[in-house]
Design an enzyme around this catalytic site. Sequence first.
Site, PDB file in Angstrom:
ATOM      1  N   GLU A  98       0.819  -1.205   0.000  1.00  0.00           N
ATOM      2  CA  GLU A  98       0.000   0.000   0.000  1.00  0.00           C
ATOM      3  C   GLU A  98       0.855   1.258   0.000  1.00  0.00           C
ATOM      4  O   GLU A  98       0.554   2.239  -0.689  1.00  0.00           O
ATOM      5  CB  GLU A  98      -0.947   0.002   1.200  1.00  0.00           C
ATOM      6  CG  GLU A  98      -1.938  -1.141   1.224  1.00  0.00           C
ATOM      7  CD  GLU A  98      -2.728  -1.283  -0.075  1.00  0.00           C
ATOM      8  OE1 GLU A  98      -2.929  -0.273  -0.777  1.00  0.00           O
ATOM      9  OE2 GLU A  98      -3.136  -2.409  -0.405  1.00  0.00           O
ATOM     10  N   HIS A 141      -4.944  -6.038 -11.006  1.00  0.00           N
ATOM     11  CA  HIS A 141      -4.311  -6.985 -10.098  1.00  0.00           C
ATOM     12  C   HIS A 141      -3.838  -8.239 -10.833  1.00  0.00           C
ATOM     13  O   HIS A 141      -3.025  -8.993 -10.316  1.00  0.00           O
ATOM     14  CB  HIS A 141      -5.267  -7.368  -8.968  1.00  0.00           C
ATOM     15  CG  HIS A 141      -5.601  -6.231  -8.048  1.00  0.00           C
ATOM     16  ND1 HIS A 141      -6.676  -5.410  -8.261  1.00  0.00           N
ATOM     17  CD2 HIS A 141      -4.985  -5.765  -6.938  1.00  0.00           C
ATOM     18  CE1 HIS A 141      -6.716  -4.491  -7.311  1.00  0.00           C
ATOM     19  NE2 HIS A 141      -5.704  -4.684  -6.496  1.00  0.00           N
TER      20      HIS A 141
END
Length: 576
Positions: free
Chosen positions: A380, A473
């Site tokens: 992140e 992703h």
Amino acid sequence: MGLRKTLIAAAVLVLAGQAAASSDHVMAEKAVFSPQENARLLSTLNGERSKHGLDADHGYAIIQQHPGVKGTAITRLNHTYKGVRIFESESVVVTDDGGNIVSETIDERRNAVAGKRLDVTPVLSSKEAIAGVVRTVAPAGEHLVKPTAELILFPLVKSARVAGAESKAEEDLNAVDLEDVVEGYQLAYLVQTRMDKADKPAFYNTIVSASDGAVLKQWDMMQSVAGTGKSLYSGTVPLETTLSGSTYKLLDTTRGTGGTYGGMAITNSNHTANAGSIYTNSTNIWGDGAAYIPGGSTTNANGQTAAVDAMWGLKNTYDMLKNVMGWLSLNGNNTATSIAVHTNTNYDNAYYMDSCKCMFIGDGGSMFKPLASVDVIAHEMGHGVTAATSNLTYSGESGGLNESASDINGEATEAYARAGGTGNVLPWPSANDWATGKEIAKNGQPLRWLWKPSKDGKSPDAWSSTLKNLNVHYSSGPNNRMFYFLAKGSNSSSSSEYYSKYLTKAPLAMTGIGLDKAYRIWFKALTTKFTASTNYANARLKVLQAAQELYGTNSAEAKAVQRAYAAINVGADIAE
């Protein structure tokens, strides 16, 4: 009583007064340019417009500036037309201490404008553009961040085959056989909405026609890892906290400055989509080392454990970037960041929000345990580094590279943390598992396998012309595999998970260069060469440039980059 910084361990108090060691391996910092220096840089670039076939309607606007290596600075600039930004058309300029240009990387989508006269007066107002998007995305939602609408010239891009590839079968195409061609532009708004929709984030970037409000493109901006002081994952760990009066806070003011809290902080969402307040405790012992019990307190020892893991991951990511790369915090300028834990209820996700340079971490639900392992936190935070530098558009191939950059940051940080979290090089052999999110998965299956992305049943191992159509992703998979091969090498046996049919030169098993060199090459390309529209073919060229600048034109490292990309069907293979 004044604020006092204290070194602690989650279960063992460290002697008061013990100073945190600082690295002397940090890159030499170059202060952000003065207004006069920026004016000089812009004047120099504007003076060279004619060699690009551009007139005085074309200009530059500074986006970001960061310290670079050896007294250099990195300036990112948007290309403009009559003051309006041309979307995904950029320059990255490296300058020396004297403000002289060392290098310029140009990704231009402005050439289709050259020689034309475009009207940049919108019919639709920015408020109308925002209202239209909100009606579509979450009409009953709550804005977590004030929505924005930026007037842009949006390029109408098509994919075309280069000369020599016209008759190739689709399955035989290599990434370098295609190029993006700008056919024209449309005046539009880039509308950014960050909303809470029934206690779930609804984050979107939408391109809206400035003439009739039609949606030209939209992509999900949930930059997440999941897609759909006794720590839980790292044992007993030391943390830096702050003592205010008789209360301890999970606030580390030794890492980062400014920001929302004046240092790195862990906050308690307490099952909402909001950041909440900083964790506090009457003692300097945090957590119980056990997974969060659903429905239980988020502030008792069990509820603190997720906060311990989050702070440990944040600390190690910050230290890795600083000590290994000389990069300060997420944006290179040492702006402090924060992480909110216990986000929403039974939430199987974690995400980054650039408006606050902060992260939100769920407790997990059906699939995951609390999403606060070191590699997930570093993933992140990697989005923050990308947002502050190349700002790779979060869709298509650039979106896959964006996600891959975060997976790579997660593996580098995991290796650094598991090797002790000290020093100015990444360990070899590395201690990371090359599998994103393995620790948080309840079934023990990671989110992504870097060496063999297709093990998840959705991610491809190599580039194809349909890669841009996948969720980011999954389109990250080939670049993850490239990075694994670059660091660790491949295997020549076709039955091996480390084999690539695209490696045809000698030796069939390419030689890796180690995690430290691989990461340095990747990081240099990401922060000084990539731009928002960088795709796989373009990434190969820029990563190769970074390797050649760091280690030499014909170096083993540069050859390894070419082989690693060839292994995923991007460019041709070469012999070592």
